[in-house]
Scaffold this motif. Structure first.
Motif, PDB file in Angstrom:
ATOM      1  N   ASN A 261      35.622  54.860  56.477  1.00  0.00           N
ATOM      2  CA  ASN A 261      35.843  53.442  56.761  1.00  0.00           C
ATOM      3  C   ASN A 261      35.558  52.651  55.499  1.00  0.00           C
ATOM      4  N   ILE A 262      36.609  52.113  54.907  1.00  0.00           N
ATOM      5  CA  ILE A 262      36.465  51.358  53.665  1.00  0.00           C
ATOM      6  C   ILE A 262      36.614  49.877  53.976  1.00  0.00           C
ATOM      7  N   ILE A 263      35.654  49.111  53.531  1.00  0.00           N
ATOM      8  CA  ILE A 263      35.660  47.656  53.650  1.00  0.00           C
ATOM      9  C   ILE A 263      35.859  47.139  52.235  1.00  0.00           C
ATOM     10  N   PHE A 264      36.853  46.260  52.035  1.00  0.00           N
ATOM     11  CA  PHE A 264      37.085  45.802  50.664  1.00  0.00           C
ATOM     12  C   PHE A 264      37.651  44.397  50.604  1.00  0.00           C
ATOM     13  N   ILE A 265      37.494  43.807  49.432  1.00  0.00           N
ATOM     14  CA  ILE A 265      38.133  42.538  49.091  1.00  0.00           C
ATOM     15  C   ILE A 265      38.842  42.751  47.763  1.00  0.00           C
ATOM     16  N   GLN A 266      39.843  41.939  47.519  1.00  0.00           N
ATOM     17  CA  GLN A 266      40.609  42.039  46.278  1.00  0.00           C
ATOM     18  C   GLN A 266      40.507  40.712  45.550  1.00  0.00           C
ATOM     19  N   THR A 267      40.133  40.782  44.283  1.00  0.00           N
ATOM     20  CA  THR A 267      40.112  39.597  43.428  1.00  0.00           C
ATOM     21  C   THR A 267      40.861  39.969  42.154  1.00  0.00           C
ATOM     22  N   GLY A 268      41.056  39.034  41.300  1.00  0.00           N
ATOM     23  CA  GLY A 268      41.694  39.364  40.034  1.00  0.00           C
ATOM     24  C   GLY A 268      42.446  38.200  39.440  1.00  0.00           C
ATOM     25  N   THR A 269      42.982  38.481  38.278  1.00  0.00           N
ATOM     26  CA  THR A 269      43.738  37.490  37.536  1.00  0.00           C
ATOM     27  C   THR A 269      45.035  38.129  37.082  1.00  0.00           C
ATOM     28  N   MET A 270      45.713  37.462  36.213  1.00  0.00           N
ATOM     29  CA  MET A 270      46.970  37.989  35.682  1.00  0.00           C
ATOM     30  C   MET A 270      46.769  39.328  34.965  1.00  0.00           C
ATOM     31  N   GLY A 271      45.567  39.584  34.452  1.00  0.00           N
ATOM     32  CA  GLY A 271      45.300  40.797  33.702  1.00  0.00           C
ATOM     33  C   GLY A 271      45.113  42.037  34.554  1.00  0.00           C
ATOM     34  N   GLY A 272      44.912  41.866  35.848  1.00  0.00           N
ATOM     35  CA  GLY A 272      44.725  43.020  36.719  1.00  0.00           C
ATOM     36  C   GLY A 272      43.932  42.665  37.960  1.00  0.00           C
ATOM     37  N   ASN A 273      43.904  43.587  38.874  1.00  0.00           N
ATOM     38  CA  ASN A 273      43.187  43.415  40.132  1.00  0.00           C
ATOM     39  C   ASN A 273      41.814  44.045  40.048  1.00  0.00           C
ATOM     40  N   VAL A 274      40.892  43.470  40.816  1.00  0.00           N
ATOM     41  CA  VAL A 274      39.583  44.075  41.002  1.00  0.00           C
ATOM     42  C   VAL A 274      39.416  44.291  42.500  1.00  0.00           C
ATOM     43  N   ILE A 275      39.120  45.513  42.880  1.00  0.00           N
ATOM     44  CA  ILE A 275      38.875  45.857  44.272  1.00  0.00           C
ATOM     45  C   ILE A 275      37.377  46.086  44.421  1.00  0.00           C
ATOM     46  N   HIS A 276      36.742  45.238  45.219  1.00  0.00           N
ATOM     47  CA  HIS A 276      35.316  45.353  45.523  1.00  0.00           C
ATOM     48  C   HIS A 276      35.244  46.038  46.881  1.00  0.00           C
ATOM     49  N   TYR A 277      34.523  47.161  46.967  1.00  0.00           N
ATOM     50  CA  TYR A 277      34.540  47.877  48.234  1.00  0.00           C
ATOM     51  C   TYR A 277      33.217  48.560  48.531  1.00  0.00           C
ATOM     52  N   LEU A 278      33.090  48.962  49.779  1.00  0.00           N
ATOM     53  CA  LEU A 278      31.980  49.793  50.216  1.00  0.00           C
ATOM     54  C   LEU A 278      32.502  50.740  51.283  1.00  0.00           C
ATOM     55  N   ILE A 279      31.781  51.821  51.469  1.00  0.00           N
ATOM     56  CA  ILE A 279      32.119  52.770  52.520  1.00  0.00           C
ATOM     57  C   ILE A 279      31.124  52.552  53.648  1.00  0.00           C
ATOM     58  N   SER A 280      31.660  52.266  54.824  1.00  0.00           N
ATOM     59  CA  SER A 280      30.849  51.925  55.984  1.00  0.00           C
ATOM     60  C   SER A 280      30.723  53.129  56.907  1.00  0.00           C
ATOM     61  N   ASN A 281      29.646  53.157  57.680  1.00  0.00           N
ATOM     62  CA  ASN A 281      29.444  54.238  58.651  1.00  0.00           C
ATOM     63  C   ASN A 281      30.467  54.198  59.775  1.00  0.00           C
ATOM     64  N   GLY A 282      31.017  53.029  60.036  1.00  0.00           N
ATOM     65  CA  GLY A 282      31.992  52.882  61.108  1.00  0.00           C
ATOM     66  C   GLY A 282      32.813  51.637  60.881  1.00  0.00           C
ATOM     67  N   PRO A 283      33.790  51.396  61.746  1.00  0.00           N
ATOM     68  CA  PRO A 283      34.586  50.179  61.601  1.00  0.00           C
ATOM     69  C   PRO A 283      33.736  48.947  61.915  1.00  0.00           C
ATOM     70  N   PRO A 284      34.152  47.787  61.438  1.00  0.00           N
ATOM     71  CA  PRO A 284      33.399  46.564  61.742  1.00  0.00           C
ATOM     72  C   PRO A 284      33.314  46.353  63.254  1.00  0.00           C
ATOM     73  N   SER A 285      32.169  45.849  63.702  1.00  0.00           N
ATOM     74  CA  SER A 285      31.933  45.680  65.133  1.00  0.00           C
ATOM     75  C   SER A 285      32.599  44.430  65.708  1.00  0.00           C
ATOM     76  N   LYS A 286      32.914  43.462  64.864  1.00  0.00           N
ATOM     77  CA  LYS A 286      33.524  42.209  65.311  1.00  0.00           C
ATOM     78  C   LYS A 286      34.657  41.847  64.361  1.00  0.00           C
ATOM     79  N   LYS A 287      35.372  40.764  64.652  1.00  0.00           N
ATOM     80  CA  LYS A 287      36.579  40.395  63.900  1.00  0.00           C
ATOM     81  C   LYS A 287      36.323  39.424  62.746  1.00  0.00           C
ATOM     82  N   PHE A 288      35.127  38.834  62.666  1.00  0.00           N
ATOM     83  CA  PHE A 288      34.794  37.878  61.606  1.00  0.00           C
ATOM     84  C   PHE A 288      33.392  38.144  61.092  1.00  0.00           C
TER      85      PHE A 288
END
Length: 111
Positions: free
Chosen positions: A46-73
């Motif tokens: 289960n990978i939880i991630f956000i994507q940031t970046g600029t014209m020079g490239g993307n940055v993927i910030h992520y973590l590996i979770s024990n399970g899927p998120p328990s709620k929607k927000f």
């Protein structure tokens, strides 16, 4: 290596609080953009991630979770960085309500 991967930097975090600090920082920038949070089942993880970046490239910030998120927000307190998982957007003006989007598929190749 695909052209997407050659322009992408992956940053792995240990826990949600560190990942959410990126969102707090982004929300306080001049643009005030708040990245979305994505959940993806990838290689039986289960990978939880956000994507940031600029014209020079993307940055993927992520973590590996024990399970899927328990709620929607995630309700993220702007002043303290405290967070909780919630079912819907609330009314606290001092909080960010970040949706967790469920991805079925992605062309990202997490390390």
């Amino acid at each position: 290596m695909s052209s997407i991967d050659s322009q992408t930097t992956y940053l792995k975090y240990r826990e949600y609080s560190d990942l959410l600090k990126v969102i707090l920082y982004s929300s306080q920038s001049v643009l005030g953009a708040v990245p979305l949070i994505y959940h993806l089942k990838h290689n039986n993880q289960n990978i939880i991630f956000i994507q940031t970046g600029t014209m020079g490239g993307n940055v993927i910030h992520y973590l590996i979770s024990n399970g899927p998120p328990s709620k929607k927000f995630i309700e993220l307190k702007r002043l303290t960085g405290d967070y909780t998982f919630v079912d819907k957007i609330g009314t606290d003006g001092m909080s960010l309500y970040i949706p967790i989007l469920e991805l079925e598929k992605s062309n990202l190749d997490f390390p």
